[in-house]
Design an enzyme around this catalytic site. Structure first.
Site, PDB file in Angstrom:
ATOM      1  N   HIS A  98     -26.577  92.445  -2.231  1.00 45.22           N
ATOM      2  CA  HIS A  98     -25.496  93.107  -1.635  1.00 45.22           C
ATOM      3  C   HIS A  98     -25.372  94.547  -1.526  1.00 45.22           C
ATOM      4  CE1 HIS A  98     -23.404  89.169  -1.698  1.00 45.22           C
ATOM      5  NE2 HIS A  98     -23.405  89.135  -2.917  1.00 45.22           N
TER       6      HIS A  98
ATOM      7  N   ASP B 235     -29.144  82.722  -2.690  1.00 44.13           N
ATOM      8  CA  ASP B 235     -28.091  82.756  -3.543  1.00 44.13           C
ATOM      9  C   ASP B 235     -26.634  82.342  -2.621  1.00 44.13           C
ATOM     10  OD1 ASP B 235     -26.746  84.889  -5.646  1.00 44.13           O
ATOM     11  OD2 ASP B 235     -25.277  84.864  -4.258  1.00 44.13           O
TER      12      ASP B 235
ATOM     13  N   HIS C 167     -23.973  83.342  -1.994  1.00 43.52           N
ATOM     14  CA  HIS C 167     -23.277  84.503  -0.938  1.00 43.52           C
ATOM     15  C   HIS C 167     -24.292  85.047  -0.212  1.00 43.52           C
ATOM     16  CE1 HIS C 167     -21.345  84.520  -5.037  1.00 43.52           C
ATOM     17  NE2 HIS C 167     -20.101  84.408  -4.069  1.00 43.52           N
TER      18      HIS C 167
ATOM     19  N   ASP D 110     -26.004  80.696  -8.209  1.00 44.83           N
ATOM     20  CA  ASP D 110     -24.250  80.441  -8.283  1.00 44.83           C
ATOM     21  C   ASP D 110     -23.837  79.491  -7.102  1.00 44.83           C
ATOM     22  OD1 ASP D 110     -25.336  82.242  -6.244  1.00 44.83           O
ATOM     23  OD2 ASP D 110     -23.854  83.993  -6.510  1.00 44.83           O
TER      24      ASP D 110
END
Ligand SMILES: [Zn+2]
Length: 358
Positions: free
Chosen positions: A130, A167, A169, A255
């Site tokens: 990120h 991931d 996200h 995740d």
């Protein structure tokens, strides 16, 4: 046969995010505990732990502004605090640990490019995908995977690196850093990114020289194994084969696991092993197995160790069974239908740049 390198140092535990933060040192501790349980006779000669060296400022400056690096350093020196409006928190030692995390990703690719190791897994924190050119975000200070890719381009002369991001996200930072470059093809499977991180939609396909070298597959919340794996097979595999990378880097977040407390996908441990098999197959077809995995998220402390070791077992080729984590989440048919539609839309959009079966 060459071994799998595990890049790790207990110094990664020192980045202190405070009590109740999901990105806690306990994550890596649970992974190391599970690794310690492995039978040395089974994994001996297949896995080797390697300590990282810290990245230098010149490495980080390949993907971040000097101002961003200075800001992270400054906040740590002042005793720590928040780096963004959310929950990206640092402690006094976090800057040093983040340099070791980026250095861990760099070490991992170095060991694979040189042929010293067959492949490598950088078990590092804080995570990175990120973090963008001038910002920290989503528990990430510096973009480890992006720095490793930029390092291979600048110092090792590579011109085609595939970054696969699984991931849960979207890796907004990685996308941002390489949006105008065709030397990196960024391909991400992720949950609906509307609330977080706000990027990762189908029509974000790169710009300028990078047009057509950015692939987003934003899947609906609660998607389970079947459509997730279809998306990989129908979109990522053919595009990767046509791109023909010299190296595959993967941002690996666990995740997406159905019991993860942070993200909202319904993937099983089996799904992670299948994805690893698929990535390893791609690396075998395209780039003589040159593959490095870099740890991103994954916050279910009870299962994280098992999830990670079960995927490492694929990389290093030793048997490993995870009875408890294995159960697949029953698919929600409406969600699976929506996922199918998304896959079709992504294929349509990406078929402007790649040959895809519509
Ligand atoms: Zn994540």
């Amino acid at each position: 046969m060459a071994k799998t390198a595990l890049i790790f140092t207990p110094k990664y535990y020192v980045h202190d995010t405070g009590p109740d933060h999901p990105e806690t040192p306990r994550r890596l501790k649970s992974i190391m505990r599970e690794l310690d349980k492995l039978d040395p006779h089974l994994v001996g000669g297949k896995l080797e732990r390697v300590a990282p060296n810290p990245a230098g400022p010149e490495d980080l400056e390949l993907v971040h502004t000097k101002e961003h690096i200075q800001l992270v350093k400054h906040v740590c020196e002042q005793g720590g605090g928040l780096l963004d409006l959310g929950d990206t928190v640092v402690s006094p030692k976090s800057f040093d640990v983040a340099m070791l995390a980026a250095g861990g990703a760099k070490k991992a690719v170095d060991l694979v490019v040189s042929g010293e190791f067959r492949n490598a897994f950088a078990l590092i924190r804080p995570p990175g995908h990120h973090a963008g050119p001038y910002y920290a975000m989503g528990f990430c200070l510096f973009n480890n995977v992006a720095m490793a890719a930029a390092y291979m381009i600048k110092n090792l002369g590579l011109t085609r690196i595939l970054i696969i991001d699984i991931d849960a996200h979207h890796g907004n930072g990685t996308q941002d850093i390489f949006y105008n470059s065709r030397k990196v093809l960024y391909a991400s499977l992720h949950e609906n990114p509307q609330e977080f991180p706000g990027t990762g939609f189908v029509d974000e396909v790169g710009e300028g020289a990078g047009l057509g070298f950015n692939v987003n597959v934003p899947l609906p919340f609660k998607v389970s194994d079947n459509e997730y794996l279809h998306a990989f097979d129908d979109i990522i595999v053919p595009i990767a084969e046509q791109y023909n990378p010299q190296f595959i880097l993967a941002s690996i977040g666990y995740d997406g696991y159905f019991r993860d407390p942070v993200a909202r996908l319904n993937l099983s441990a089996h799904c992670y092993r299948s994805i690893f098999e698929k990535i390893l197959n791609l690396a075998s077809t395209c780039c003589e197995n040159k593959f490095t995995a870099v740890l991103e998220g994954g916050y279910n402390i009870r299962q994280l160790g098992k999830l990670v070791v079960s995927t490492i077992s694929k990389m290093a080729n030793f048997p490993y069974f995870t009875k408890n984590a294995d159960r697949a989440y029953p698919p929600d048919l409406k969600v699976e239908e929506r996922a199918k539609k998304t896959i079709e839309i992504v294929k349509e959009v990406q078929s402007a740049f790649w040959n895809l079966q519509l």
